[in-house]
Design a protein around this motif. Structure first.
Motif, PDB file in Angstrom:
ATOM      1  N   SER A  31     104.709  50.754   1.355  1.00  0.00           N
ATOM      2  CA  SER A  31     104.071  50.833   2.668  1.00  0.00           C
ATOM      3  C   SER A  31     103.355  49.545   3.019  1.00  0.00           C
ATOM      4  O   SER A  31     103.160  49.221   4.181  1.00  0.00           O
ATOM      5  CB  SER A  31     103.062  51.989   2.680  1.00  0.00           C
ATOM      6  N   VAL A  34      97.547  56.043  -4.867  1.00  0.00           N
ATOM      7  CA  VAL A  34      98.015  54.745  -4.369  1.00  0.00           C
ATOM      8  C   VAL A  34      98.474  53.929  -5.571  1.00  0.00           C
ATOM      9  O   VAL A  34      97.757  53.828  -6.571  1.00  0.00           O
ATOM     10  CB  VAL A  34      96.885  53.974  -3.644  1.00  0.00           C
ATOM     11  N   THR A  46     101.465  56.470  -2.042  1.00  0.00           N
ATOM     12  CA  THR A  46     101.572  55.269  -1.223  1.00  0.00           C
ATOM     13  C   THR A  46     101.747  54.078  -2.165  1.00  0.00           C
ATOM     14  O   THR A  46     100.995  53.936  -3.138  1.00  0.00           O
ATOM     15  CB  THR A  46     100.287  55.050  -0.383  1.00  0.00           C
TER      16      THR A  46
END
Lengths: 289, 289
Positions: free
Chosen positions: B224, B181, B207
């Motif tokens: 996102s 992430v 992400t």
DNA sequence: GCAATCCTGTAACAAACATTACAGAATTTC
DNA sequence: GAAATTCTGTAATGTTTGTTACAGGATTGC
């Protein structure tokens, strides 16, 4: 959290002797102030003798009057500092989140209690280009020192962010004297290295400004400017938001003091940036000031 | 009603001597409790001598410490007995400064418009210990990335702050994929290197979560999660205060999601710290969580 | 009804406190 | 640069405070 003493007393009224009950009523009628004076004052208000007050206090489980008062003070401080008790006055909870409400309240409360003169006085000092400005922060506040240094560098020369290995900090004390200003960000746990750096800088004649939490870093003893911020939030963490707000207000203050020079430096920086990488002009998606 | 002593002291700070000002700061930092103990306690907290406290109190116009305490008690009793008096002080602009009002308003407005699901969803994702979390910020927001990384490292493993020379950033793209992430702090002027890093990470399956300003960094196209913050203040600068508030809420959210593990890690860190440097325990000046 | 126990206020005492005197350092004025 | 003034901390002192010892009165138990 331990149960409030007031509730404890109220529930135990029947087990007290007649004079103890008098003492209890006097305390409950003016809680906690009645218990924060002298034994004699409390005794007079209750209509009993001083030893009776001491027996009452002993009955409550305190070895002495001092421990009893300690408890009352502790409760009172929590009450005065407890935003949850006051958050009922703010009907709007942005995002419906008590954490966010507290963050907002911390910033608001911080500036309500900060002396205006301290802020403008420090901004004026930081705007003095004859001075060299050093900024130092700790484990969690280094980012704030870095942030403030990044801004100040643009509007004035001679800005030094004391960073890197802590072993190297001593090197940066060399030459610090009357022409230096040291801005210290220190919140609990207060860091020994920061305190030592600040004390050494002060000994060498530098002006020290402290941005800290409500419990006051020891650096406060030698600092000429002290700016305490509210950091308590309903979370295991302390919040540094109010400290950052202080940093931003100081940055704006310095920029305002040096308005013309700041604009010159910003234009020059703009020219430099366009020469080095003209494509950055395309990155302007939003309005610019 | 007589003017609160606190305001009087605040307005008169410049007329005090250096040690009187220390006394004033100590009192203001813990008002009114600091003044309700003994002279010696107050003196110690302020880092001055007892006679200095008495001179300070005399300077405020009180014939003795008892009269000074009487005033504090009177104010405190009014405060305790009058909650309505408290609520009327809130509408005032904190510090009467439009900049501070705007800072507070930015934080409030930011959370009013942030989708709650975005915050909790991102906090949940960041709490997932199977993921590796990378944080990257630019010229002014690196401090925020550093701040958030410093906290997240304590409550979860595998946290990487993308820092140092921008030439090295590409090295840190190696190995980034579906289990990663990337939290990006990007406000105008948006930085090409940050955009390129984020785009590359997204291509490799990571992400991307973006914390940005209202004009939306280009990273928003491939992110996102997008969390825009209000940054406009009456100053030549943009404010990053609301971005920091977002960071703090995320930190608290991750800590809450991993409450048990977070507590374990914090205890372990405490043990490590006490083993390496037991003197840090002494630095606890205020209450600890 | 009396002895034992508990409650309570007074007086004394040791400790803590607020205040004052004094001297050295720092600052200001000439 | 020196004298005057102000600031400040240390030490001493008188006052106040919290606590203990003691004795008389009230209550309880046998």
């Amino acid at each position: 959290m331990e149960r409030p003493l007031l509730e404890d007393i109220r529930d135990r009224l029947e087990e007290f002797t007649a004079t103890e009950r008098k003492a209890a009523h006097a305390l409950l009628a003016n809680y906690p102030m009645q218990g924060l004076g002298t034994v004699a004052q409390f005794a007079e208000a209750a209509g009993v003798s001083s030893p009776t007050i001491l027996r009452f206090v002993a009955r409550l489980g305190f070895p002495g009057f001092a421990e009893f008062q300690k408890k009352l003070r502790s409760e009172l401080e929590s009450q005065l500092n407890s935003p949850l008790a006051r958050s009922t006055t703010l009907p709007d909870e942005p995002g419906g989140d008590p954490l966010v409400s507290q963050l907002v309240e911390n910033v608001r409360e911080t500036f309500s209690h900060l002396p205006k003169g301290e802020l403008t006085g420090l901004a004026r000092l930081l705007a003095d280009e004859r001075k060299t400005v050093h900024l130092i922060g700790g484990r969690f506040t280094d980012g704030l020192a870095r942030y403030m240094a990044a801004h100040l560098r643009i509007v004035r020369p001679n800005v030094n962010h004391v960073a890197g290995q802590q072993g190297n900090w001593l090197d940066q004390l060399i030459g610090i004297g009357h022409k230096d200003v040291v801005v210290v960000f220190d919140i609990r746990r207060y860091q020994t290295e920061i305190i030592q750096f600040a004390e050494a800088a002060a000994r060498q004649g530098a002006t020290v400004a402290l941005i800290t939490d409500s419990w006051m870093s020891p650096v406060g003893r030698i600092a000429s400017f002290v700016l305490p911020a509210r950091v308590a939030v309903p979370s295991p963490w302390d919040s540094s938001l109010a400290l950052m707000a202080i940093a931003e207000v100081l940055i704006a203050g310095v920029t305002r003091e040096n308005q013309q020079r700041a604009q010159e430096r910003m234009r020059f920086l703009e020219t430099l940036r366009n020469e080095i990488d003209p494509s950055t002009e395309e990155r302007r998606n939003g309005p610019d000031i």
